[in-house]
Design a protein around this motif. Structure first.
Motif, PDB file in Angstrom:
ATOM      1  N   PRO A   9     -63.009  17.914  35.897  1.00 40.54           N
ATOM      2  CA  PRO A   9     -64.124  18.281  35.021  1.00 40.54           C
ATOM      3  C   PRO A   9     -65.279  18.931  35.785  1.00 40.54           C
ATOM      4  CG  PRO A   9     -63.505  15.976  34.713  1.00 40.54           C
ATOM      5  CD  PRO A   9     -62.702  16.499  35.850  1.00 40.54           C
ATOM      6  N   GLY A  10     -65.476  18.557  37.039  1.00 47.05           N
ATOM      7  CA  GLY A  10     -66.532  19.174  37.847  1.00 47.05           C
ATOM      8  C   GLY A  10     -66.275  20.651  38.067  1.00 47.05           C
ATOM      9  N   ALA A  11     -65.004  21.005  38.220  1.00 48.79           N
ATOM     10  CA  ALA A  11     -64.651  22.413  38.396  1.00 48.79           C
ATOM     11  C   ALA A  11     -64.967  23.202  37.128  1.00 48.79           C
ATOM     12  CB  ALA A  11     -63.178  22.555  38.760  1.00 48.79           C
ATOM     13  N   ARG A  12     -64.731  22.604  35.962  1.00 53.71           N
ATOM     14  CA  ARG A  12     -65.064  23.275  34.696  1.00 53.71           C
ATOM     15  C   ARG A  12     -66.564  23.493  34.581  1.00 53.71           C
ATOM     16  NH1 ARG A  12     -61.188  19.852  32.481  1.00 53.71           N
ATOM     17  NH2 ARG A  12     -62.756  18.464  31.665  1.00 53.71           N
ATOM     18  N   ARG A  13     -67.350  22.480  34.946  1.00 51.87           N
ATOM     19  CA  ARG A  13     -68.812  22.614  34.867  1.00 51.87           C
ATOM     20  C   ARG A  13     -69.315  23.664  35.842  1.00 51.87           C
ATOM     21  NH1 ARG A  13     -68.376  17.083  34.496  1.00 51.87           N
ATOM     22  NH2 ARG A  13     -68.939  16.780  36.662  1.00 51.87           N
ATOM     23  N   ALA A  14     -68.740  23.722  37.023  1.00 51.62           N
ATOM     24  CA  ALA A  14     -69.165  24.703  38.019  1.00 51.62           C
ATOM     25  C   ALA A  14     -68.757  26.113  37.608  1.00 51.62           C
ATOM     26  CB  ALA A  14     -68.569  24.354  39.377  1.00 51.62           C
ATOM     27  N   ARG A  15     -67.652  26.228  36.937  1.00 57.78           N
ATOM     28  CA  ARG A  15     -67.134  27.547  36.558  1.00 57.78           C
ATOM     29  C   ARG A  15     -68.006  28.238  35.517  1.00 57.78           C
ATOM     30  NH1 ARG A  15     -61.029  28.856  34.504  1.00 57.78           N
ATOM     31  NH2 ARG A  15     -61.512  30.866  33.586  1.00 57.78           N
ATOM     32  N   ARG A  16     -68.584  27.484  34.596  1.00 52.05           N
ATOM     33  CA  ARG A  16     -69.351  28.088  33.500  1.00 52.05           C
ATOM     34  C   ARG A  16     -70.518  28.947  33.982  1.00 52.05           C
ATOM     35  NH1 ARG A  16     -69.058  22.668  30.896  1.00 52.05           N
ATOM     36  NH2 ARG A  16     -67.051  22.666  29.875  1.00 52.05           N
ATOM     37  N   PRO A  17     -71.417  28.444  34.838  1.00 48.69           N
ATOM     38  CA  PRO A  17     -72.532  29.304  35.267  1.00 48.69           C
ATOM     39  C   PRO A  17     -72.078  30.482  36.124  1.00 48.69           C
ATOM     40  CG  PRO A  17     -72.665  27.150  36.338  1.00 48.69           C
ATOM     41  CD  PRO A  17     -71.564  27.075  35.326  1.00 48.69           C
ATOM     42  N   ILE A  18     -71.023  30.288  36.903  1.00 47.17           N
ATOM     43  CA  ILE A  18     -70.499  31.395  37.712  1.00 47.17           C
ATOM     44  C   ILE A  18     -69.953  32.482  36.794  1.00 47.17           C
ATOM     45  CG2 ILE A  18     -68.687  32.060  39.340  1.00 47.17           C
ATOM     46  CD1 ILE A  18     -69.030  29.218  40.562  1.00 47.17           C
ATOM     47  N   GLU A  19     -69.172  32.077  35.821  1.00 39.22           N
ATOM     48  CA  GLU A  19     -68.595  33.040  34.889  1.00 39.22           C
ATOM     49  C   GLU A  19     -69.698  33.771  34.123  1.00 39.22           C
ATOM     50  OE1 GLU A  19     -65.309  33.075  31.295  1.00 39.22           O
ATOM     51  OE2 GLU A  19     -65.329  31.414  32.711  1.00 39.22           O
ATOM     52  N   ALA A  20     -70.742  33.055  33.695  1.00 41.19           N
ATOM     53  CA  ALA A  20     -71.852  33.687  32.971  1.00 41.19           C
ATOM     54  C   ALA A  20     -72.587  34.696  33.857  1.00 41.19           C
ATOM     55  CB  ALA A  20     -72.821  32.620  32.470  1.00 41.19           C
ATOM     56  N   ALA A  21     -72.826  34.347  35.119  1.00 46.79           N
ATOM     57  CA  ALA A  21     -73.506  35.268  36.036  1.00 46.79           C
ATOM     58  C   ALA A  21     -72.674  36.519  36.288  1.00 46.79           C
ATOM     59  CB  ALA A  21     -73.814  34.557  37.354  1.00 46.79           C
ATOM     60  N   VAL A  22     -71.376  36.341  36.438  1.00 51.01           N
ATOM     61  CA  VAL A  22     -70.492  37.484  36.666  1.00 51.01           C
ATOM     62  C   VAL A  22     -70.456  38.368  35.429  1.00 51.01           C
ATOM     63  CG1 VAL A  22     -68.098  38.148  37.075  1.00 51.01           C
ATOM     64  CG2 VAL A  22     -69.135  36.348  38.437  1.00 51.01           C
ATOM     65  N   ARG A  23     -70.421  37.764  34.258  1.00 51.59           N
ATOM     66  CA  ARG A  23     -70.441  38.556  33.011  1.00 51.59           C
ATOM     67  C   ARG A  23     -71.710  39.391  32.927  1.00 51.59           C
ATOM     68  NH1 ARG A  23     -66.423  37.370  29.527  1.00 51.59           N
ATOM     69  NH2 ARG A  23     -65.545  35.299  29.637  1.00 51.59           N
ATOM     70  N   ARG A  24     -72.853  38.790  33.244  1.00 52.04           N
ATOM     71  CA  ARG A  24     -74.119  39.533  33.196  1.00 52.04           C
ATOM     72  C   ARG A  24     -74.122  40.682  34.201  1.00 52.04           C
ATOM     73  NH1 ARG A  24     -76.155  34.348  32.907  1.00 52.04           N
ATOM     74  NH2 ARG A  24     -76.776  34.395  35.087  1.00 52.04           N
ATOM     75  N   ALA A  25     -73.633  40.423  35.402  1.00 47.07           N
ATOM     76  CA  ALA A  25     -73.650  41.439  36.456  1.00 47.07           C
ATOM     77  C   ALA A  25     -72.731  42.611  36.126  1.00 47.07           C
ATOM     78  CB  ALA A  25     -73.254  40.818  37.789  1.00 47.07           C
ATOM     79  N   ALA A  26     -71.619  42.340  35.485  1.00 53.51           N
ATOM     80  CA  ALA A  26     -70.638  43.382  35.201  1.00 53.51           C
ATOM     81  C   ALA A  26     -70.783  43.960  33.796  1.00 53.51           C
ATOM     82  CB  ALA A  26     -69.231  42.820  35.392  1.00 53.51           C
ATOM     83  N   ALA A  27     -71.749  43.479  33.027  1.00 54.98           N
ATOM     84  CA  ALA A  27     -71.858  43.875  31.622  1.00 54.98           C
ATOM     85  C   ALA A  27     -72.163  45.357  31.444  1.00 54.98           C
ATOM     86  CB  ALA A  27     -72.926  43.039  30.933  1.00 54.98           C
ATOM     87  N   GLY A  28     -72.991  45.941  32.286  1.00 53.51           N
ATOM     88  CA  GLY A  28     -73.396  47.325  32.092  1.00 53.51           C
ATOM     89  C   GLY A  28     -72.429  48.345  32.657  1.00 53.51           C
ATOM     90  N   VAL A  29     -71.315  47.904  33.191  1.00 53.49           N
ATOM     91  CA  VAL A  29     -70.368  48.810  33.833  1.00 53.49           C
ATOM     92  C   VAL A  29     -69.281  49.186  32.837  1.00 53.49           C
ATOM     93  CG1 VAL A  29     -68.734  49.107  35.727  1.00 53.49           C
ATOM     94  CG2 VAL A  29     -70.812  47.764  36.074  1.00 53.49           C
ATOM     95  N   ALA A  30     -69.216  50.487  32.527  1.00 54.09           N
ATOM     96  CA  ALA A  30     -68.162  50.977  31.640  1.00 54.09           C
ATOM     97  C   ALA A  30     -67.003  51.472  32.497  1.00 54.09           C
ATOM     98  CB  ALA A  30     -68.697  52.105  30.775  1.00 54.09           C
ATOM     99  N   GLY A  31     -65.800  51.204  32.063  1.00 49.46           N
ATOM    100  CA  GLY A  31     -64.635  51.644  32.819  1.00 49.46           C
ATOM    101  C   GLY A  31     -64.321  50.688  33.940  1.00 49.46           C
ATOM    102  N   PRO A  32     -63.371  51.058  34.794  1.00 48.67           N
ATOM    103  CA  PRO A  32     -62.961  50.176  35.890  1.00 48.67           C
ATOM    104  C   PRO A  32     -64.128  49.833  36.817  1.00 48.67           C
ATOM    105  CG  PRO A  32     -61.423  51.988  35.649  1.00 48.67           C
ATOM    106  CD  PRO A  32     -62.593  52.296  34.768  1.00 48.67           C
TER     107      PRO A  32
END
Length: 79
Positions: A9-32
């Motif tokens: 369960p600790g891995a799941r909790r740690a994964r959420r903020p990492i995944e959210a930060a990565v989504r924000r960082a990559a959100a404005g990139v169109a294409g590969p």
């Protein structure tokens, strides 16, 4: 979800903020998304995190030249 995060369960909790930060960082990139990686543990962690949210990664390997060349042992293996 990976088997490791299902069992931890600790891995799941740690994964959420990492995944959210990565989504924000990559959100404005169109294409590969081009990602430079050296093959070290931090680069591999970055690639794994990006792979959680993007399936269109293009990886460019970059060798900093900071690590010693691998030692080739008899039989062709590396140390």
């Amino acid at each position: 979800m990976t088997p490791e995060s299902q069992a931890n369960p600790g891995a799941r909790r740690a994964r959420r903020p990492i995944e959210a930060a990565v989504r924000r960082a990559a959100a404005g990139v169109a294409g590969p998304l081009l990602v430079a990686a050296s093959g070290g543990p931090d680069s591999l962690a970055l690639l794994l995190a990006l792979r959680l949210v993007r399936d269109d990664l293009v990886v460019a390997h970059f060798d900093h030249g900071l690590r010693a060349a691998p030692l080739i042992v008899e039989g062709g293996g590396q140390v």
